[in-house]
Scaffold this motif. Structure first.
Motif, PDB file in Angstrom:
ATOM      1  N   ALA A  44      -5.921  32.385 -73.413  1.00  0.00           N
ATOM      2  CA  ALA A  44      -7.089  33.035 -72.804  1.00  0.00           C
ATOM      3  C   ALA A  44      -7.397  32.417 -71.441  1.00  0.00           C
ATOM      4  N   TRP A  45      -7.315  31.091 -71.360  1.00  0.00           N
ATOM      5  CA  TRP A  45      -7.564  30.410 -70.083  1.00  0.00           C
ATOM      6  C   TRP A  45      -6.516  30.829 -69.046  1.00  0.00           C
ATOM      7  N   ALA A  46      -5.238  30.888 -69.453  1.00  0.00           N
ATOM      8  CA  ALA A  46      -4.168  31.266 -68.526  1.00  0.00           C
ATOM      9  C   ALA A  46      -4.348  32.701 -68.058  1.00  0.00           C
ATOM     10  N   PHE A  47      -4.757  33.600 -68.943  1.00  0.00           N
ATOM     11  CA  PHE A  47      -5.009  34.981 -68.532  1.00  0.00           C
ATOM     12  C   PHE A  47      -6.175  35.037 -67.550  1.00  0.00           C
ATOM     13  N   HIS A  48      -7.207  34.274 -67.816  1.00  0.00           N
ATOM     14  CA  HIS A  48      -8.369  34.257 -66.930  1.00  0.00           C
ATOM     15  C   HIS A  48      -7.987  33.752 -65.535  1.00  0.00           C
ATOM     16  N   ARG A  49      -7.101  32.764 -65.483  1.00  0.00           N
ATOM     17  CA  ARG A  49      -6.691  32.199 -64.193  1.00  0.00           C
ATOM     18  C   ARG A  49      -5.746  33.119 -63.429  1.00  0.00           C
ATOM     19  N   SER A  50      -4.775  33.726 -64.118  1.00  0.00           N
ATOM     20  CA  SER A  50      -3.718  34.443 -63.400  1.00  0.00           C
ATOM     21  C   SER A  50      -3.770  35.966 -63.546  1.00  0.00           C
ATOM     22  N   ARG A  51      -4.515  36.475 -64.505  1.00  0.00           N
ATOM     23  CA  ARG A  51      -4.615  37.914 -64.794  1.00  0.00           C
ATOM     24  C   ARG A  51      -3.263  38.547 -65.133  1.00  0.00           C
ATOM     25  N   LYS A  52      -2.353  37.779 -65.672  1.00  0.00           N
ATOM     26  CA  LYS A  52      -1.068  38.320 -66.124  1.00  0.00           C
ATOM     27  C   LYS A  52      -1.208  38.737 -67.586  1.00  0.00           C
ATOM     28  N   ARG A  53      -0.835  39.973 -67.862  1.00  0.00           N
ATOM     29  CA  ARG A  53      -1.057  40.530 -69.203  1.00  0.00           C
ATOM     30  C   ARG A  53      -0.176  39.906 -70.276  1.00  0.00           C
ATOM     31  N   ALA A  54       0.868  39.236 -69.893  1.00  0.00           N
ATOM     32  CA  ALA A  54       1.734  38.592 -70.890  1.00  0.00           C
ATOM     33  C   ALA A  54       0.973  37.527 -71.670  1.00  0.00           C
ATOM     34  N   TYR A  55       0.001  36.888 -71.021  1.00  0.00           N
ATOM     35  CA  TYR A  55      -0.795  35.878 -71.712  1.00  0.00           C
ATOM     36  C   TYR A  55      -1.652  36.513 -72.815  1.00  0.00           C
ATOM     37  N   LEU A  56      -2.021  37.775 -72.626  1.00  0.00           N
ATOM     38  CA  LEU A  56      -2.759  38.467 -73.689  1.00  0.00           C
ATOM     39  C   LEU A  56      -1.881  38.661 -74.919  1.00  0.00           C
ATOM     40  N   MET A  57      -0.601  38.939 -74.705  1.00  0.00           N
ATOM     41  CA  MET A  57       0.319  39.104 -75.835  1.00  0.00           C
ATOM     42  C   MET A  57       0.509  37.781 -76.582  1.00  0.00           C
ATOM     43  N   VAL A  58       0.602  36.687 -75.842  1.00  0.00           N
ATOM     44  CA  VAL A  58       0.738  35.373 -76.472  1.00  0.00           C
ATOM     45  C   VAL A  58      -0.527  35.057 -77.266  1.00  0.00           C
ATOM     46  N   GLY A  59      -1.689  35.332 -76.670  1.00  0.00           N
ATOM     47  CA  GLY A  59      -2.957  35.117 -77.372  1.00  0.00           C
ATOM     48  C   GLY A  59      -3.080  35.998 -78.600  1.00  0.00           C
ATOM     49  N   ALA A  60      -2.582  37.239 -78.513  1.00  0.00           N
ATOM     50  CA  ALA A  60      -2.626  38.148 -79.667  1.00  0.00           C
ATOM     51  C   ALA A  60      -1.756  37.612 -80.803  1.00  0.00           C
ATOM     52  N   TYR A  61      -0.625  37.000 -80.476  1.00  0.00           N
ATOM     53  CA  TYR A  61       0.214  36.407 -81.509  1.00  0.00           C
ATOM     54  C   TYR A  61      -0.540  35.308 -82.247  1.00  0.00           C
ATOM     55  N   PHE A  62      -1.178  34.404 -81.481  1.00  0.00           N
ATOM     56  CA  PHE A  62      -1.931  33.328 -82.112  1.00  0.00           C
ATOM     57  C   PHE A  62      -3.075  33.876 -82.961  1.00  0.00           C
ATOM     58  N   ALA A  63      -3.748  34.906 -82.456  1.00  0.00           N
ATOM     59  CA  ALA A  63      -4.847  35.508 -83.213  1.00  0.00           C
ATOM     60  C   ALA A  63      -4.333  36.159 -84.495  1.00  0.00           C
ATOM     61  N   LEU A  64      -3.163  36.788 -84.434  1.00  0.00           N
ATOM     62  CA  LEU A  64      -2.585  37.418 -85.625  1.00  0.00           C
ATOM     63  C   LEU A  64      -2.266  36.379 -86.697  1.00  0.00           C
ATOM     64  N   VAL A  65      -1.726  35.244 -86.283  1.00  0.00           N
ATOM     65  CA  VAL A  65      -1.401  34.184 -87.247  1.00  0.00           C
ATOM     66  C   VAL A  65      -2.673  33.667 -87.914  1.00  0.00           C
ATOM     67  N   ILE A  66      -3.710  33.413 -87.125  1.00  0.00           N
ATOM     68  CA  ILE A  66      -4.970  32.923 -87.683  1.00  0.00           C
ATOM     69  C   ILE A  66      -5.578  33.957 -88.615  1.00  0.00           C
ATOM     70  N   PHE A  67      -5.513  35.237 -88.229  1.00  0.00           N
ATOM     71  CA  PHE A  67      -6.008  36.315 -89.087  1.00  0.00           C
ATOM     72  C   PHE A  67      -5.239  36.340 -90.404  1.00  0.00           C
ATOM     73  N   ALA A  68      -3.914  36.237 -90.321  1.00  0.00           N
ATOM     74  CA  ALA A  68      -3.085  36.310 -91.529  1.00  0.00           C
ATOM     75  C   ALA A  68      -3.325  35.135 -92.464  1.00  0.00           C
TER      76      ALA A  68
END
Length: 104
Positions: free
Chosen positions: A33-57
């Motif tokens: 989330a911090w990296a996305f906020h700094r660079s606005r690159k959408r790939a960081y959202l995908m990485v964050g979504a992976y971590f969120a999916l693991v925590i959800f699971a």
């Protein structure tokens, strides 16, 4: 069921490892989330979504899955499954399936 000291120690260590993994995945999600906020690159959202999916699971889905199982299963089947679980390891496991999706 009697637990020995080694059983309880291994249980505590497994729970500690589970929560340590959760902390690592939360940290990874925060960094993404911090990296996305700094660079606005959408790939960081995908990485964050992976971590969120693991925590959800790991923490959100098991209670939901259990509630669905209990709601859809008749009382007689639930009692039979509980009796099988109490009988010990010599009996077959209950018939429901637990699919692990994390960590990938």
């Amino acid at each position: 069921m009697n637990m020995t000291i080694s059983d309880s120690t291994s249980y505590v260590l497994m729970e500690a490892a589970r929560w340590f993994n959760t902390a690592v995945y939360l940290l990874g999600m925060c960094i993404a989330a911090w990296a996305f906020h700094r660079s606005r690159k959408r790939a960081y959202l995908m990485v964050g979504a992976y971590f969120a999916l693991v925590i959800f699971a790991w923490h959100v889905w098991p209670p939901i899955s259990h509630a669905i199982y209990v709601h859809r299963t008749p009382i007689e089947v639930q009692q039979r499954d509980e009796d099988l679980a109490r009988a010990g390891p010599s009996t077959p496991a209950p018939y429901y399936i637990n699919i692990q999706i994390a960590p990938i």
